[in-house]
Design a protein around this motif. Structure first.
Motif, PDB file in Angstrom:
ATOM      1  N   ILE A   1      -3.528   4.435   1.755  1.00 52.48           N
ATOM      2  CA  ILE A   1      -3.615   5.567   2.675  1.00 52.48           C
ATOM      3  C   ILE A   1      -2.691   6.701   2.237  1.00 52.48           C
ATOM      4  CG2 ILE A   1      -3.055   6.296   5.029  1.00 52.48           C
ATOM      5  CD1 ILE A   1      -4.120   3.637   6.014  1.00 52.48           C
ATOM      6  N   ILE A   2      -1.485   6.354   1.785  1.00 48.89           N
ATOM      7  CA  ILE A   2      -0.537   7.384   1.350  1.00 48.89           C
ATOM      8  C   ILE A   2      -1.076   8.133   0.126  1.00 48.89           C
ATOM      9  CG2 ILE A   2       1.766   7.766   0.375  1.00 48.89           C
ATOM     10  CD1 ILE A   2       2.715   5.393   2.106  1.00 48.89           C
ATOM     11  N   THR A   3      -1.609   7.394  -0.830  1.00 54.30           N
ATOM     12  CA  THR A   3      -2.143   8.035  -2.035  1.00 54.30           C
ATOM     13  C   THR A   3      -3.409   8.816  -1.727  1.00 54.30           C
ATOM     14  OG1 THR A   3      -1.267   6.174  -3.319  1.00 54.30           O
ATOM     15  CG2 THR A   3      -2.807   7.644  -4.441  1.00 54.30           C
ATOM     16  N   TRP A   4      -4.249   8.266  -0.859  1.00 55.82           N
ATOM     17  CA  TRP A   4      -5.460   8.997  -0.469  1.00 55.82           C
ATOM     18  C   TRP A   4      -5.089  10.310   0.215  1.00 55.82           C
ATOM     19  CZ3 TRP A   4     -10.391   9.311  -1.510  1.00 55.82           C
ATOM     20  CH2 TRP A   4     -11.216  10.055  -0.659  1.00 55.82           C
ATOM     21  N   GLY A   5      -3.996  10.309   0.958  1.00 59.22           N
ATOM     22  CA  GLY A   5      -3.548  11.553   1.579  1.00 59.22           C
ATOM     23  C   GLY A   5      -3.281  12.641   0.558  1.00 59.22           C
ATOM     24  N   LEU A   6      -2.697  12.268  -0.583  1.00 60.79           N
ATOM     25  CA  LEU A   6      -2.456  13.244  -1.643  1.00 60.79           C
ATOM     26  C   LEU A   6      -3.760  13.741  -2.240  1.00 60.79           C
ATOM     27  CD1 LEU A   6      -0.643  14.749  -3.685  1.00 60.79           C
ATOM     28  CD2 LEU A   6      -0.607  12.643  -5.048  1.00 60.79           C
ATOM     29  N   VAL A   7      -4.662  12.814  -2.570  1.00 61.15           N
ATOM     30  CA  VAL A   7      -5.928  13.178  -3.216  1.00 61.15           C
ATOM     31  C   VAL A   7      -6.774  14.059  -2.299  1.00 61.15           C
ATOM     32  CG1 VAL A   7      -8.080  12.277  -4.175  1.00 61.15           C
ATOM     33  CG2 VAL A   7      -5.932  11.099  -4.644  1.00 61.15           C
ATOM     34  N   SER A   8      -6.950  13.633  -1.052  1.00 57.82           N
ATOM     35  CA  SER A   8      -7.802  14.389  -0.131  1.00 57.82           C
ATOM     36  C   SER A   8      -7.201  15.758   0.200  1.00 57.82           C
ATOM     37  CB  SER A   8      -8.020  13.582   1.154  1.00 57.82           C
ATOM     38  OG  SER A   8      -6.791  13.315   1.798  1.00 57.82           O
ATOM     39  N   SER A   9      -5.879  15.829   0.346  1.00 58.11           N
ATOM     40  CA  SER A   9      -5.239  17.111   0.656  1.00 58.11           C
ATOM     41  C   SER A   9      -5.382  18.098  -0.501  1.00 58.11           C
ATOM     42  CB  SER A   9      -3.761  16.902   0.983  1.00 58.11           C
ATOM     43  OG  SER A   9      -3.608  16.147   2.161  1.00 58.11           O
TER      44      SER A   9
ATOM     45  N   LEU B   1      -7.892  18.277  -2.499  1.00 62.95           N
ATOM     46  CA  LEU B   1      -9.263  18.780  -2.462  1.00 62.95           C
ATOM     47  C   LEU B   1      -9.460  19.784  -1.326  1.00 62.95           C
ATOM     48  CD1 LEU B   1     -11.234  15.470  -3.140  1.00 62.95           C
ATOM     49  CD2 LEU B   1     -10.868  17.366  -4.727  1.00 62.95           C
ATOM     50  N   LEU B   2      -8.976  19.436  -0.135  1.00 56.46           N
ATOM     51  CA  LEU B   2      -9.179  20.305   1.022  1.00 56.46           C
ATOM     52  C   LEU B   2      -8.363  21.583   0.911  1.00 56.46           C
ATOM     53  CD1 LEU B   2      -9.135  17.588   3.837  1.00 56.46           C
ATOM     54  CD2 LEU B   2     -11.123  18.729   2.848  1.00 56.46           C
ATOM     55  N   ASP B   3      -7.087  21.452   0.530  1.00 55.07           N
ATOM     56  CA  ASP B   3      -6.252  22.645   0.362  1.00 55.07           C
ATOM     57  C   ASP B   3      -6.686  23.451  -0.853  1.00 55.07           C
ATOM     58  OD1 ASP B   3      -4.894  21.782   2.533  1.00 55.07           O
ATOM     59  OD2 ASP B   3      -2.983  21.422   1.539  1.00 55.07           O
ATOM     60  N   GLY B   4      -7.162  22.748  -1.879  1.00 56.92           N
ATOM     61  CA  GLY B   4      -7.637  23.442  -3.072  1.00 56.92           C
ATOM     62  C   GLY B   4      -8.828  24.336  -2.767  1.00 56.92           C
ATOM     63  N   ALA B   5      -9.712  23.851  -1.884  1.00 53.87           N
ATOM     64  CA  ALA B   5     -10.878  24.661  -1.516  1.00 53.87           C
ATOM     65  C   ALA B   5     -10.461  25.935  -0.787  1.00 53.87           C
ATOM     66  CB  ALA B   5     -11.817  23.834  -0.639  1.00 53.87           C
ATOM     67  N   ALA B   6      -9.315  25.895  -0.106  1.00 53.01           N
ATOM     68  CA  ALA B   6      -8.842  27.065   0.639  1.00 53.01           C
ATOM     69  C   ALA B   6      -7.760  27.839  -0.104  1.00 53.01           C
ATOM     70  CB  ALA B   6      -8.302  26.607   2.000  1.00 53.01           C
ATOM     71  N   ALA B   7      -7.578  27.543  -1.390  1.00 54.39           N
ATOM     72  CA  ALA B   7      -6.468  28.140  -2.140  1.00 54.39           C
ATOM     73  C   ALA B   7      -6.525  29.659  -2.164  1.00 54.39           C
ATOM     74  CB  ALA B   7      -6.457  27.594  -3.572  1.00 54.39           C
TER      75      ALA B   7
ATOM     76  N   VAL C   1     -17.713  15.752   2.248  1.00 53.55           N
ATOM     77  CA  VAL C   1     -17.715  14.864   1.087  1.00 53.55           C
ATOM     78  C   VAL C   1     -16.435  14.022   1.041  1.00 53.55           C
ATOM     79  CG1 VAL C   1     -17.645  14.787  -1.439  1.00 53.55           C
ATOM     80  CG2 VAL C   1     -19.267  16.288  -0.283  1.00 53.55           C
ATOM     81  N   VAL C   2     -15.300  14.645   1.342  1.00 52.98           N
ATOM     82  CA  VAL C   2     -14.029  13.918   1.343  1.00 52.98           C
ATOM     83  C   VAL C   2     -14.031  12.832   2.404  1.00 52.98           C
ATOM     84  CG1 VAL C   2     -11.558  14.147   1.841  1.00 52.98           C
ATOM     85  CG2 VAL C   2     -12.685  15.803   0.352  1.00 52.98           C
ATOM     86  N   GLN C   3     -14.554  13.149   3.590  1.00 54.48           N
ATOM     87  CA  GLN C   3     -14.614  12.157   4.665  1.00 54.48           C
ATOM     88  C   GLN C   3     -15.498  10.984   4.281  1.00 54.48           C
ATOM     89  OE1 GLN C   3     -16.118  13.691   8.358  1.00 54.48           O
ATOM     90  NE2 GLN C   3     -15.280  12.015   9.566  1.00 54.48           N
ATOM     91  N   LEU C   4     -16.642  11.262   3.667  1.00 50.79           N
ATOM     92  CA  LEU C   4     -17.542  10.193   3.232  1.00 50.79           C
ATOM     93  C   LEU C   4     -16.913   9.370   2.120  1.00 50.79           C
ATOM     94  CD1 LEU C   4     -20.335   8.835   3.295  1.00 50.79           C
ATOM     95  CD2 LEU C   4     -21.122  10.597   1.690  1.00 50.79           C
TER      96      LEU C   4
ATOM     97  N   PHE D   1     -13.885   8.654   1.652  1.00 47.09           N
ATOM     98  CA  PHE D   1     -12.853   7.748   2.159  1.00 47.09           C
ATOM     99  C   PHE D   1     -13.421   6.352   2.403  1.00 47.09           C
ATOM    100  CE2 PHE D   1     -10.783   5.803   5.887  1.00 47.09           C
ATOM    101  CZ  PHE D   1      -9.504   5.643   5.386  1.00 47.09           C
ATOM    102  N   PHE D   2     -14.648   6.286   2.925  1.00 38.23           N
ATOM    103  CA  PHE D   2     -15.252   4.995   3.227  1.00 38.23           C
ATOM    104  C   PHE D   2     -15.897   4.361   1.993  1.00 38.23           C
ATOM    105  CE2 PHE D   2     -15.219   7.329   7.250  1.00 38.23           C
ATOM    106  CZ  PHE D   2     -14.573   6.410   8.064  1.00 38.23           C
ATOM    107  N   LEU D   3     -16.289   5.189   1.024  1.00 40.03           N
ATOM    108  CA  LEU D   3     -16.906   4.662  -0.195  1.00 40.03           C
ATOM    109  C   LEU D   3     -15.875   4.240  -1.235  1.00 40.03           C
ATOM    110  CD1 LEU D   3     -19.863   7.192  -0.666  1.00 40.03           C
ATOM    111  CD2 LEU D   3     -19.908   4.932   0.416  1.00 40.03           C
ATOM    112  N   THR D   4     -14.628   4.613  -1.026  1.00 40.55           N
ATOM    113  CA  THR D   4     -13.548   4.310  -1.968  1.00 40.55           C
ATOM    114  C   THR D   4     -12.717   3.152  -1.426  1.00 40.55           C
ATOM    115  OG1 THR D   4     -13.473   6.640  -2.626  1.00 40.55           O
ATOM    116  CG2 THR D   4     -11.571   5.287  -3.204  1.00 40.55           C
ATOM    117  N   PRO D   5     -12.310   2.203  -2.287  1.00 38.70           N
ATOM    118  CA  PRO D   5     -11.498   1.056  -1.821  1.00 38.70           C
ATOM    119  C   PRO D   5     -10.095   1.466  -1.372  1.00 38.70           C
ATOM    120  CG  PRO D   5     -12.535   0.586  -3.949  1.00 38.70           C
ATOM    121  CD  PRO D   5     -12.700   2.058  -3.703  1.00 38.70           C
ATOM    122  N   VAL D   6     -10.028   2.134  -0.230  1.00 42.63           N
ATOM    123  CA  VAL D   6      -8.737   2.500   0.343  1.00 42.63           C
ATOM    124  C   VAL D   6      -8.200   1.342   1.177  1.00 42.63           C
ATOM    125  CG1 VAL D   6      -7.495   4.115   1.829  1.00 42.63           C
ATOM    126  CG2 VAL D   6      -9.347   4.948   0.375  1.00 42.63           C
TER     127      VAL D   6
END
Length: 254
Positions: free
Chosen positions: A87-95, A97-103, A193-196, A198-203
């Motif tokens: 969960i901690i590492t996924w937080g970095l990856v997902s953030s 992507l999401l923050d990058g889209a709004a850069a 895509v990021v939300q989906l 999360f469930f498709l990735t072995p988190v």
């Protein structure tokens, strides 16, 4: 058309990109300061600031850790550290992507008002999320104390893993940020895509559950990013093939 614009058009695109990159790296004081200001601004009137994210992670792990350890038939002492680092590492990856889209969209007023290298806005996103990831690691400490997990030298192998995630985040932020600035619906699409993913990735589930279909996870870039950070912490240092696949995908991004 001004003389400066004519001169810029005569310069090859790769040279302009290289110049922007070098100027952005030289302006490290700017994007590092801006990243810290972003965090302060986001939690300006909060008592404990960004540690709310850390507390939320601890609560989430405590809530679903024991439940999924029973459902998956895995002992809590083995599963909870796996879940926590996932969960901690996924937080970095997902953030990223999401923050990058709004850069660029989020920095629109600054882009229009001040002439700065575009790389500054990208590095600002990377620095901000790296700082948040660093204090989110504190969410792992309570579980270390309760489960009596002692630091190991192999944990240092996770540091290059974090570096690889940031290396992937640099071109991804440029790409997603540019597309989102042109097509405003991209941010909503990326969030879905990021939300989906999360469930498709072995988190919170183990890749061994896929059986003969394990190759699906082995070629999932998000799974590779998780493993190069989580693996050394939970005692499963990734093999060379995992690093080569991730490096290859990063090369494609660049």
């Amino acid at each position: 058309m001004s003389v400066a614009e004519v001169q810029l058009k005569s310069i090859p695109q790769w040279q302009l990109a290289y110049r922007d990159l070098v100027d952005g790296l030289r302006a490290h004081r700017i994007w590092m300061t801006m990243a810290r200001m972003d965090i302060r601004q986001r939690y300006r009137r909060s008592i404990i600031g960004p540690f709310w994210i850390t507390i939320a992670m601890v609560i989430w792990i405590l809530a679903i850790g024991p439940l999924y350890s029973l459902l998956l038939g895995v002992g809590s002492a083995q599963f909870i550290p796996y879940l926590a680092m996932g969960i901690i590492t996924w937080g970095l990856v997902s953030s990223l992507l999401l923050d990058g889209a709004a850069a660029f969209v989020g920095a629109e007023s600054l882009v229009r008002a001040v002439r700065l290298p575009f790389t500054v806005h990208v590095l600002r996103v990377l620095q901000r999320n790296l700082l948040i990831f660093a204090h989110n690691l504190l969410a792992f400490v309570p579980f270390m104390l309760v489960l009596r997990i002692h630091p190991q030298w192999q944990w240092l192998v996770a540091i290059p893993g974090v570096a690889l995630i940031l290396l992937a985040g640099f071109p991804a932020t440029f790409l997603l940020g540019t597309l989102s600035a042109r097509f405003r619906d991209m941010q909503q699409m990326i969030a879905s895509v990021v939300q989906l993913s999360f469930f498709l990735t072995p988190v919170f589930w183990d890749v061994s559950l896929l059986g003969e279909h394990r190759w699906v996870a082995d070629w999932n870039p998000f799974h590779l990013m998780l493993e190069v950070v989580r693996g050394p912490i939970v005692g499963k240092v990734p093999d060379l093939d995992t690093y080569l696949k991730l490096i290859g995908m990063i090369a494609v991004l660049y």
